[in-house]
Design a protein around this motif. Sequence first.
Motif, PDB file in Angstrom:
ATOM      1  N   PRO A 180      -9.212  -2.444  -8.562  1.00 37.02           N
ATOM      2  CA  PRO A 180      -8.393  -1.289  -8.176  1.00 37.02           C
ATOM      3  C   PRO A 180      -9.091  -0.438  -7.109  1.00 37.02           C
ATOM      4  O   PRO A 180     -10.296  -0.190  -7.186  1.00 37.02           O
ATOM      5  N   ILE A 181      -8.318  -0.030  -6.123  1.00 41.37           N
ATOM      6  CA  ILE A 181      -8.804   0.870  -5.078  1.00 41.37           C
ATOM      7  C   ILE A 181      -7.842   2.048  -5.031  1.00 41.37           C
ATOM      8  O   ILE A 181      -6.630   1.871  -4.994  1.00 41.37           O
ATOM      9  N   SER A 182      -8.381   3.239  -5.051  1.00 41.50           N
ATOM     10  CA  SER A 182      -7.553   4.439  -4.978  1.00 41.50           C
ATOM     11  C   SER A 182      -8.160   5.393  -3.959  1.00 41.50           C
ATOM     12  O   SER A 182      -9.360   5.684  -4.011  1.00 41.50           O
ATOM     13  N   HIS A 183      -7.338   5.851  -3.022  1.00 35.65           N
ATOM     14  CA  HIS A 183      -7.792   6.764  -1.976  1.00 35.65           C
ATOM     15  C   HIS A 183      -9.004   6.210  -1.235  1.00 35.65           C
ATOM     16  O   HIS A 183      -9.958   6.929  -0.931  1.00 35.65           O
TER      17      HIS A 183
ATOM     18  N   ILE B 170      -6.209  -7.237   0.760  1.00 37.59           N
ATOM     19  CA  ILE B 170      -5.847  -5.923   0.240  1.00 37.59           C
ATOM     20  C   ILE B 170      -4.344  -5.784   0.355  1.00 37.59           C
ATOM     21  O   ILE B 170      -3.772  -5.941   1.437  1.00 37.59           O
ATOM     22  N   GLN B 171      -3.717  -5.505  -0.790  1.00 39.77           N
ATOM     23  CA  GLN B 171      -2.278  -5.325  -0.829  1.00 39.77           C
ATOM     24  C   GLN B 171      -1.973  -3.989  -1.456  1.00 39.77           C
ATOM     25  O   GLN B 171      -2.714  -3.483  -2.279  1.00 39.77           O
ATOM     26  N   GLY B 172      -0.858  -3.423  -1.092  1.00 39.27           N
ATOM     27  CA  GLY B 172      -0.439  -2.184  -1.720  1.00 39.27           C
ATOM     28  C   GLY B 172       0.246  -1.259  -0.744  1.00 39.27           C
ATOM     29  O   GLY B 172       0.445  -1.579   0.416  1.00 39.27           O
ATOM     30  N   GLU B 173       0.593  -0.104  -1.261  1.00 36.46           N
ATOM     31  CA  GLU B 173       1.267   0.920  -0.478  1.00 36.46           C
ATOM     32  C   GLU B 173       0.245   1.649   0.386  1.00 36.46           C
ATOM     33  O   GLU B 173      -0.866   1.921  -0.050  1.00 36.46           O
ATOM     34  N   PRO B 174       0.595   1.997   1.606  1.00 34.44           N
ATOM     35  CA  PRO B 174      -0.316   2.822   2.421  1.00 34.44           C
ATOM     36  C   PRO B 174      -0.551   4.174   1.751  1.00 34.44           C
ATOM     37  O   PRO B 174       0.357   4.720   1.132  1.00 34.44           O
ATOM     38  N   ILE B 175      -1.766   4.671   1.874  1.00 31.79           N
ATOM     39  CA  ILE B 175      -2.112   5.970   1.267  1.00 31.79           C
ATOM     40  C   ILE B 175      -1.839   7.074   2.260  1.00 31.79           C
ATOM     41  O   ILE B 175      -2.147   7.016   3.397  1.00 31.79           O
TER      42      ILE B 175
END
Length: 79
Positions: A42-45, A74-79
Motif C-alpha cells: 500500500p502507498i498513500s500520499h 503502480i496502479q491507482g487513483e491519482p492523488i
Amino acid sequence: MEQYFMRTVPESETAYEHDDEGLDDMPAHIKSSMLGTSLSLPISHGQLQLGTWQGIWLGEHRTRGGSRKIVVTIQGEPI
C-alpha cells in the motif's frame, strides 16, 4: 531467514530429482514457492504504508543466481 531456509530446504539433499543446474536448483524452486514471487504494497500520499515491524526482503536462492530484474507496477487513483 537464510539459516532457517538452509535447515528447512537443504542444498545437500540427495532426494531431489531436479538438479540439472546444480544442487541449489530444486531447493531454490522450493524456497521461492514458500515466499512467493510477487508482492502488493500500500502507498498513500506518496509514502509506503508499512507497519512498525514490517519491511521488504529481497532474497536470492541460488549460489550463482545471475542477473535479476525487479518490475514495479503502480496502479491507482491519482492523488
